[in-house]
Structures are given as C-alpha cells and as structure tokens.
Design an enzyme around this catalytic site. Structure first.
Site, PDB file in Angstrom:
ATOM      1  N   TYR A 217      38.340  35.016  93.900  1.00 23.73           N
ATOM      2  CA  TYR A 217      38.878  34.477  95.145  1.00 23.73           C
ATOM      3  C   TYR A 217      40.094  35.311  95.549  1.00 23.73           C
ATOM      4  CZ  TYR A 217      36.045  30.333  94.016  1.00 23.73           C
ATOM      5  OH  TYR A 217      35.021  29.474  93.697  1.00 23.73           O
TER       6      TYR A 217
ATOM      7  N   PRO B 158      31.125  20.553  98.489  1.00 23.57           N
ATOM      8  CA  PRO B 158      30.843  19.108  98.471  1.00 23.57           C
ATOM      9  C   PRO B 158      30.811  18.471  99.851  1.00 23.57           C
ATOM     10  CG  PRO B 158      33.117  19.513  97.825  1.00 23.57           C
ATOM     11  CD  PRO B 158      32.444  20.858  97.902  1.00 23.57           C
TER      12      PRO B 158
ATOM     13  N   GLY C 109      30.184  21.547 106.245  1.00 29.31           N
ATOM     14  CA  GLY C 109      30.031  21.018 107.605  1.00 29.31           C
ATOM     15  C   GLY C 109      28.601  21.019 108.098  1.00 29.31           C
TER      16      GLY C 109
END
Length: 286
Positions: free
Chosen positions: A66, A211, A214
């Site tokens: 990341y 989780p 959209g």
C-alpha cells in the site's frame, strides 16, 4: 446515526494472544491516488489512524504494497507499537508506477519484506503477518513455509493468508497455525462462502476485504435504503452491521482517509439489526 461519542461496540475475537474488537480499520486508503505514493496531507492521514484508535478500534490492517510502504510508515509514525492495538500487515505483492499488483511470493523476497515492515511499523515483532496472494510462479507451500519460519524465528506473532481457496487454506494449515484468512466478501460478493464456512467451523478469523464496496452495495440499494431508513442509518452502516451478524469470526476492516467517514463506519458497531433485517439481507444474494 449521530457521530457524537462514537465508540467501537462490536464484539471481540481472539487472534493469537490478542483480543480485538471485530470491527477493525483497513489502512489502504490513507495513501495516494490509486494506492500509489503519499497522500496529499500526511498529517491528516496520521490523525485518521489515531482517531480510529481513540474510537476503540484495536485491529488495523495494512500491507507493504500500500503505497508501497506508505501506509505502514504512516501507521508507525501515528501510533508506534502500542500493546493494545493489533497491527496486521501483508507481503506478497509487488507494485509499479502504473499501479499494477504483481504476485510475488518468493521466500527470499518475503524475508526481505518482513525486515522493511518491522522498520516502518516501528516494532520488534509483527502482530499478524499475512501472505497477500498466491503466486503462480512460486510454490504456495514454499511461500507459506517462509511465513511459518518467520513465526518460529520470532519476527511475527501470528500468520494469516489472503485470497485463498478452501484447498489452499487446507494446505496452509498443514504447515502453520493460520490465525486469519482475508478474502473478498460482502453483501453481494459471497464467492468465498466455502472458505468462510471453514473459518466458522475452525474458529479462524475471517477478514472480508471490500466489505462495503459501492458497486456491490448498489446491487441491493433499495433493500439497504429501506432498512437504513428504519434505523436512521446509512446503507454502508447496514452492510457493515450485517457482516458483523453474519458470523462470529467475521472481522470487517472498512477503510477511509476521512475522520467523519471513519466515525460513520465505527457507528455501525452500535447498529442493532432486527432478525428479519438480517435474514432479508442474507437472502438477497443467496
């Protein structure tokens, strides 16, 4: 739901010797655009991490990819290595300037990455170290064996796997005690149902990534909005509350780079869905 005095009220789960609230925080979004480079405002990113802890979040998930490296560094700068927060990170993906995610499970690479993660997270031992993705060019068992060795050598406390099938999970468990599995799972995407069932049966933590995606939520927008209206909540809060109801081993890690959005996510832990709400949502994508 009000954002005043937001506190994580999710149930707890044991990962190794640590007890954490089941609603955690995913630290992927505190990086730059497309998860490459630093965010525009690093101080704000550190404030989001600290605020998550202040709200009672004691499970933070990140990865060396990341940024790469940025998310781990910001976590280390923001909170260091507190005894009451479990920081989970991952290794096994390379990045490039185009933003590609390239599987790389070579044992020597993993051994190198654990050292860099330890440095960025400002810790002597990584709480939970996860193999990010199986690598078609490297034998899966060789990669997992490296994580097991790192645990035996004291570099990590616990080992997890990510993006695995039920078969690969069984292979991993033959070599090391698997504390968690991190696979994609949400209201609409339940492709890891079989893996979740194994985790349920064996008491293994299941960390669903994406989780509250959209696009997936949009598939059931009308139902989510109806239930949300009944509870003075948002559709994202309802989706998170459903995940927490779905299984006692479920450990959602919604991510954000905004404190207001963070509080909204944490508030989902205070949302008490009716049994009929849970059943309707469960049936929605069966």
């Amino acid at each position: 739901m009000s954002s005043n005095s937001i506190t994580n009220e999710s149930d707890t789960f044991e990962i190794g010797d640590s007890t954490v609230h089941r609603l955690g925080f995913g630290a992927m979004r505190i990086t730059g655009e497309d998860i490459i480079g630093s965010p525009e405002d690093e101080e704000t990113a550190r404030e989001v991490i600290q605020h998550a802890v202040d709200c009672g979040v004691d499970l933070i998930d990140t990865a060396d990819s990341y940024g790469p490296a940025v998310s781990e560094r910001l976590i280390g700068e923001a909170i260091g290595d507190p005894d009451d927060v479990l920081v989970a990170t991952k290794a096994g993906l390379l990045r490039n300037s185009e933003g590609d995610w390239i599987a790389h499970g070579d044992p020597d690479y993993i051994r190198n990455q654990v050292l860099t993660s330890l440095d960025r997270l400002r810790t002597d031992t990584i709480d939970l170290y996860q193999f990010h993705r199986p690598d078609g060019d490297t034998d899966f068992e060789d990669s997992v064996a490296t994580f097991a060795e790192l645990k035996d050598e004291g570099f990590v406390d616990g080992v997890g796997v990510s993006n695995v099938s039920a078969e690969l999970l069984d292979q991993a468990r033959e070599q090391v005690e698997v504390e968690t599995v991190q696979n994609r799972y949400n209201l609409n995407d339940r492709g890891s149902r079989e893996v979740l069932e194994i985790c349920d049966d064996e008491g293994i933590g299941f960390i669903p990534w994406a989780p509250i995606n959209g696009d997936d939520l949009a598939e059931h927008g009308d139902l989510l909005d109806e239930i949300a209206d009944d509870h003075d909540a948002t559709r994202r809060q309802v989706a998170l509350a459903w995940l927490l109801e779905r299984s006692d081993v479920m450990l959602p890690i919604p991510g954000t780079s905004d404190t207001e959005h963070l509080e909204s996510n944490v508030a989902a832990s205070q949302l008490a869905l009716r049994e009929e709400d849970v059943q309707r949502l469960t049936n929605a994508a069966e």
